[in-house]
Design an enzyme around this catalytic site. Structure first.
Site, mmCIF file in Angstrom:
data_model
loop_
_atom_site.group_PDB
_atom_site.id
_atom_site.type_symbol
_atom_site.label_atom_id
_atom_site.label_comp_id
_atom_site.label_asym_id
_atom_site.label_seq_id
_atom_site.Cartn_x
_atom_site.Cartn_y
_atom_site.Cartn_z
ATOM 1 N N HIS A 24 33.919 32.111 38.333
ATOM 2 C CA HIS A 24 35.152 31.895 39.081
ATOM 3 C C HIS A 24 34.847 31.311 40.456
ATOM 4 C CE1 HIS A 24 39.361 32.928 40.314
ATOM 5 N NE2 HIS A 24 38.781 32.962 41.510
ATOM 6 N N GLU A 25 33.927 31.947 41.168
ATOM 7 C CA GLU A 25 33.597 31.465 42.513
ATOM 8 C C GLU A 25 32.890 30.118 42.459
ATOM 9 O OE1 GLU A 25 34.965 32.817 44.935
ATOM 10 O OE2 GLU A 25 35.670 34.563 43.822
ATOM 11 N N HIS A 28 35.303 27.384 42.579
ATOM 12 C CA HIS A 28 35.737 27.025 43.930
ATOM 13 C C HIS A 28 34.636 26.272 44.681
ATOM 14 C CE1 HIS A 28 39.358 29.327 43.530
ATOM 15 N NE2 HIS A 28 38.769 30.509 43.545
#
Length: 453
Positions: A24-25, A28
């Site tokens: 998920h990170e 980003h």
């Protein structure tokens, strides 16, 4: 061994969650760096740092509590008025400057603190490597990157589950034949001389036989044969089976046995007096052979999309669902098997899957299904249009784009960037609500957990 397997299942879920958060990170981080934003930290977890290493300008690391993660991007919000004024006077970086308590009380102080923390990531008013100065579409891509990574991970997991392992399907092959009929109230599994022979054994059916037809009706699935047997207690049935490449016709007379009536979820159906209803059905004493049938490659994405719809329905009603869960926690009532659960509940289910008395492939499939569902939940949950969630940042970016487009349309000066720090009080309320709902789910998962057993 069961306790060890249960613990292994929990550890696997923790590792799976950490991988999901890391992806998920990463969703980003990659576009943020691609678009030139300065990223100070990439952290998995919260709390004390267990390990970290600086690579270039970014500090990568793991923290003690693996219940989330974050990346620290420079200039998530525009500089505060004080920082802009200081930069305009040529004073340079104003890291750490605060003027004490802001007027307006608690929430105003929170706004000021958020602005001060954001100012510390800036290097002067001309700093171009900041998030808030990016075009709207780039900001949206950065914030969508995290949830999309969870969706892609879920698709991969579902593809492995459905196309790599396959779906358990009952074949028309008989895996085992019972020797006798044991009364349900007997409380034993071994046959005695007093027990009557099972109809299938008396008819000469054997393990490995393939059911071809029942009473002249071709059989494509074991469920079809089972339905005909259940409807024909004490009636002789002509069954054609295939054994060693040859077809044989046998006569089977299902015995009449009493069984509880169950609903679609397998739960007993009660009458008006609360007594479990029963019915008389035919019993043969055969079990089907189960095999995994691999599904087409598009089954993984299709399953993920289907789960997105199901989870969205739960998220949309999350406060109501959590309230219902809280009621069952107090009353000890039965929880909705399709309701929300916390990471603690996911860990418990993972432990049950790992310790279940089932073939290892079944347990692997169960774990993959749990982890895929968890990633779908992360995808949907993070798209809720409220700060501090990714969906909230997307809404802020879109609103900024609408303001700029409106000004351009009417030939007005470009507006100031949207200052999301003004929404800190709303963010605070959202965070408190999420903590409260999370606490209810954790308590419910500890004291009134969902179970696959």
């Amino acid at each position: 061994m069961t306790v060890i397997a249960f613990a292994i299942g929990i550890v696997l879920m923790i590792v799976g969650l950490a991988v999901s958060i890391a992806l998920h990170e990463l969703g980003h981080l990659v576009p943020a760096k691609k678009f030139g934003v300065r990223v100070g930290q990439y952290m998995i977890g919260f709390g004390p740092t267990l390990w970290s290493r600086k690579v270039g300008e970014t500090q990568y690391g793991f923290k003690a509590i693996p219940l989330g993660g974050y990346i620290s991007m420079a200039g998530m919000y525009p500089p505060s008025p004080k920082a802009r004024q200081a930069h305009g006077q040529g004073s340079g970086h104003v890291s750490g400057q605060r003027s004490g308590r802001a007027g307006g009380g608690f929430f105003a102080t929170m706004v000021q603190d958020a602005r001060a923390a954001n100012d510390e990531t800036l290097i002067g008013d001309e700093d171009q490597r900041v998030f808030y100065k990016l075009p709207v579409w780039k900001r949206v891509i950065i914030m969508l990157g995290g949830p999309v990574m969870n969706l892609l991970f879920a698709i991969v997991l579902f593809a492995i589950l459905l196309s790599g392992i396959g779906v358990q399907t009952a074949t028309t092959t008989i895996s085992s034949v019972s020797e006798c009929i044991i009364p349900a109230e007997a409380g034993r599994t071994e046959c005695t001389s007093a027990d009557p022979a099972a109809p299938a054994a008396a008819a000469g059916l054997q393990s490995g036989d393939v059911i071809v037809s029942v009473e002249g009706q071709p059989i494509a699935t074991f469920a079809e044969a089972s339905a005909l047997i259940r409807e024909s207690s004490d009636e002789a049935l002509s069954i054609v089976i295939e054994r060693d490449g040859e077809q044989r016709t046998l006569s089977l007379t299902p015995a009449a046995v009493t069984q509880p009536v169950t609903d679609a979820a397998g739960r007993p159906v009660l009458d008006a007096n609360g007594v479990a209803r029963t019915q008389e059905v035919g019993f043969a004493g055969i079990r089907q052979e189960v095999e995994y049938l691999r599904q087409p490659i598009w089954s993984g994405p299709a399953a993920a999309i289907e789960n997105v719809g199901a989870v969205s329905g739960i998220i949309w009603q999350l406060p109501v669902k959590v309230y219902e869960t809280a009621v069952t926690l107090v009353t000890g009532g039965e929880r909705d098997p399709n309701g929300p659960l916390s990471i603690v509940g996911a860990g418990i289910l993972s432990g049950e899957v790992a310790s279940a008395e089932a073939p290892i492939l079944n347990r692997v499939a169960g774990f993959l299904a749990l982890l895929a569902s968890l990633n779908i939940a992360l995808f949907v949950f993070n798209l809720i249009p409220l700060l501090p969630l990714d969906g909230g940042h997307i809404v802020v970016a879109l609103w900024d784009g609408v303001k700029r487009a409106w000004a351009k349309l009417f030939r007005r000066p470009p507006p100031k960037p949207v200052d999301a720090t003004k929404l800190v009080p709303v963010t605070f309320v959202v965070v408190i609500a999420l903590i409260g709902m999370g606490a209810v789910l954790i308590l419910a998962d500890i004291f009134n957990p969902l179970s696959i057993l």
